[in-house]
Design a protein around this motif. Structure first.
Motif, PDB file in Angstrom:
ATOM      1  N   UNK A   1     -13.040 -30.586 -10.839  1.00 23.44           N
ATOM      2  CA  UNK A   1     -11.765 -29.868 -10.834  1.00 23.44           C
ATOM      3  C   UNK A   1     -11.457 -29.507  -9.380  1.00 23.44           C
ATOM      4  N   UNK A   2     -10.217 -29.809  -8.945  1.00 20.88           N
ATOM      5  CA  UNK A   2      -9.795 -29.520  -7.587  1.00 20.88           C
ATOM      6  C   UNK A   2      -8.691 -28.473  -7.628  1.00 20.88           C
ATOM      7  N   UNK A   3      -8.925 -27.375  -6.910  1.00 20.63           N
ATOM      8  CA  UNK A   3      -7.960 -26.285  -6.841  1.00 20.63           C
ATOM      9  C   UNK A   3      -7.448 -26.203  -5.411  1.00 20.63           C
ATOM     10  N   UNK A   4      -6.132 -26.231  -5.252  1.00 21.97           N
ATOM     11  CA  UNK A   4      -5.514 -26.201  -3.930  1.00 21.97           C
ATOM     12  C   UNK A   4      -5.886 -24.913  -3.196  1.00 21.97           C
ATOM     13  N   UNK A   5      -6.379 -25.056  -1.971  1.00 27.26           N
ATOM     14  CA  UNK A   5      -6.770 -23.888  -1.175  1.00 27.26           C
ATOM     15  C   UNK A   5      -5.575 -23.242  -0.487  1.00 27.26           C
ATOM     16  N   UNK A   6      -4.390 -23.828  -0.692  1.00 28.59           N
ATOM     17  CA  UNK A   6      -3.171 -23.233  -0.125  1.00 28.59           C
ATOM     18  C   UNK A   6      -2.442 -22.351  -1.129  1.00 28.59           C
ATOM     19  N   UNK A   7      -2.384 -22.812  -2.416  1.00 30.23           N
ATOM     20  CA  UNK A   7      -1.638 -22.025  -3.400  1.00 30.23           C
ATOM     21  C   UNK A   7      -2.479 -21.552  -4.579  1.00 30.23           C
ATOM     22  N   UNK A   8      -3.747 -21.964  -4.655  1.00 28.90           N
ATOM     23  CA  UNK A   8      -4.630 -21.495  -5.710  1.00 28.90           C
ATOM     24  C   UNK A   8      -4.411 -22.133  -7.063  1.00 28.90           C
ATOM     25  N   UNK A   9      -3.701 -23.265  -7.122  1.00 29.25           N
ATOM     26  CA  UNK A   9      -3.428 -23.932  -8.402  1.00 29.25           C
ATOM     27  C   UNK A   9      -4.244 -25.223  -8.513  1.00 29.25           C
ATOM     28  N   UNK A  10      -4.577 -25.578  -9.757  1.00 30.36           N
ATOM     29  CA  UNK A  10      -5.247 -26.854 -10.002  1.00 30.36           C
ATOM     30  C   UNK A  10      -4.339 -28.001  -9.561  1.00 30.36           C
TER      31      UNK A  10
END
Length: 373
Positions: free
Chosen positions: A360-369
């Motif tokens: 699972x990859x969660x964006x480190x900019x907006x906190x969304x999957x």
């Protein structure tokens, strides 16, 4: 001369392990080849495993044919590149499944050769080149699929590589070959390095170390891949394997890599390494070393020297990213990945479920999957 054409069987097989683990990092069963290989050496190996490999081979062959069919419709580099990436996964899956299923390597030689070459084309050639070759690629994929599904005859003798201008490169001199041979012997502590051929600046050697035979490929001043036939029966310690793998990468010309993760299968340890950018690991461009009995028996550099620019800075902490998870039992690693042609920084979470490994990859900019594999 097509240098890959002369690669011996054990070389193709062991190289397939390394390439497979790299390509399948994102949940496509990275341990299949090594796991089956270990089981084939024990009395516990049985027919159901071959059946599973057969299903995987059929599925991969059908998808490979379909993807190469779509490539014939491409007129722009972007969609062609996307299809090439997808097809590369299917080609490597098929090569792994073929090895796991077949007990007769000689009978599978042409198929192994074809899958090895098409993987090279899809990985190393530009989209413009593959679009020009699309009819030929589709033709061979169709014939390969017919062999898998209906048992039709399949012949292949290196035509994909040779058709694009293979041969002894004028830029490769006798001095280059001699220097490459010496670097192989020095870096791998090999007793001999016999020149086999070259292609596109890649120089291949048959090598021997402590009686174990193998092959190595040099490009420029770096050893981009090598493999030896495994010998001995010594259990490999995971922490020791990390040190051995990093030292191997350094000896081959790849300094500054970091260990991303390890996978222990039987007595082998696959060590995945990549570069780190301010703590974010470039997980799509990895090198891998397979360590067995305290020695590296297979290595491939993958794309670990690819440059990454314009990487965004993380705006969310790992703790904040966890809020996007359905299950927060996995540990997050900050990674950089290219998605839709853009560098993305995200947290990677690895889950070992009952059907295999998922990410699972969660964006480190907006906190969304942003991706689940």
């Amino acid at each position: 001369m097509n240098y890959r054409k002369t690669k011996e069987g054990f070389g193709i097989i062991i190289a397939a392990v390394a390439v497979t683990v790299i390509v399948l990092l994102c949940g496509l069963g990275s341990g299949l080849a090594l796991a089956v290989r270990e089981r084939r050496q024990s009395a516990a190996f049985n027919d159901p495993s071959k059946d599973m490999a057969g299903y995987l081979l059929r599925d991969s062959a059908v998808e490979l044919k379909s993807t190469m069919s779509a490539l014939r419709l491409c007129n722009e580099a972007e969609p062609a590149e996307s299809l090439n990436r997808a097809a590369l996964v299917y080609a490597v899956r098929a090569e792994t499944a073929l090895e796991c299923q077949s007990g007769d390597w000689a009978d599978s030689r042409a198929k192994e050769h074809f899958l090895n070459d098409i993987s090279t084309v899809l990985n190393e050639y530009t989209p413009e080149q593959t679009m020009q070759m699309s009819d030929m690629l589709y033709d061979y994929c169709s014939r390969f699929c017919a062999w898998v599904t209906d048992g039709a005859e399949f012949e292949y003798d290196g035509e994909l590589i040779a058709s694009t201008g293979g041969g002894h490169a004028e830029s490769v001199t006798d001095d280059d070959i001699a220097a490459a041979a010496e670097s192989v012997k020095s870096a791998l502590n090999a007793d001999r390095a016999d020149y086999v051929g070259d292609y596109g600046g890649h120089i291949e050697f048959n090598i021997e170390r402590y009686g174990a035979t193998g092959y190595a490929v040099v490009c420029g001043k770096k050893i981009i891949e090598f493999a030896f036939v495994r010998d001995g029966d010594e259990q490999t310690d995971e922490e020791q394997a990390k040190d051995v793998a990093l030292e191997t990468a350094k000896s081959c010309g790849y300094d500054g890599l970091k260990v991303k993760w390890c996978e222990v299968t039987g007595k082998s340890v696959s060590v995945v390494m990549c570069r780190s950018y301010d703590g974010a690991m470039a997980c799509d461009d990895c090198a891998i070393a397979v360590v067995y009995g305290g020695k590296t028996v297979a290595f491939t550099a993958g794309g670990c020297d690819n440059e990454h620019k314009n990487i965004p800075s993380p705006k969310k902490t790992e703790g904040e990213a966890r809020k996007a998870l359905k299950s927060d039992t996995a540990d997050g690693k900050l990674v950089v990945r290219k998605m839709d042609g853009k560098e993305r920084i995200c947290y990677e979470y690895r889950y070992e479920l009952d059907d295999g490994v998922h990410y699972v990859y969660v964006c480190a900019e907006n906190g969304k999957q942003i991706q689940v594999k």
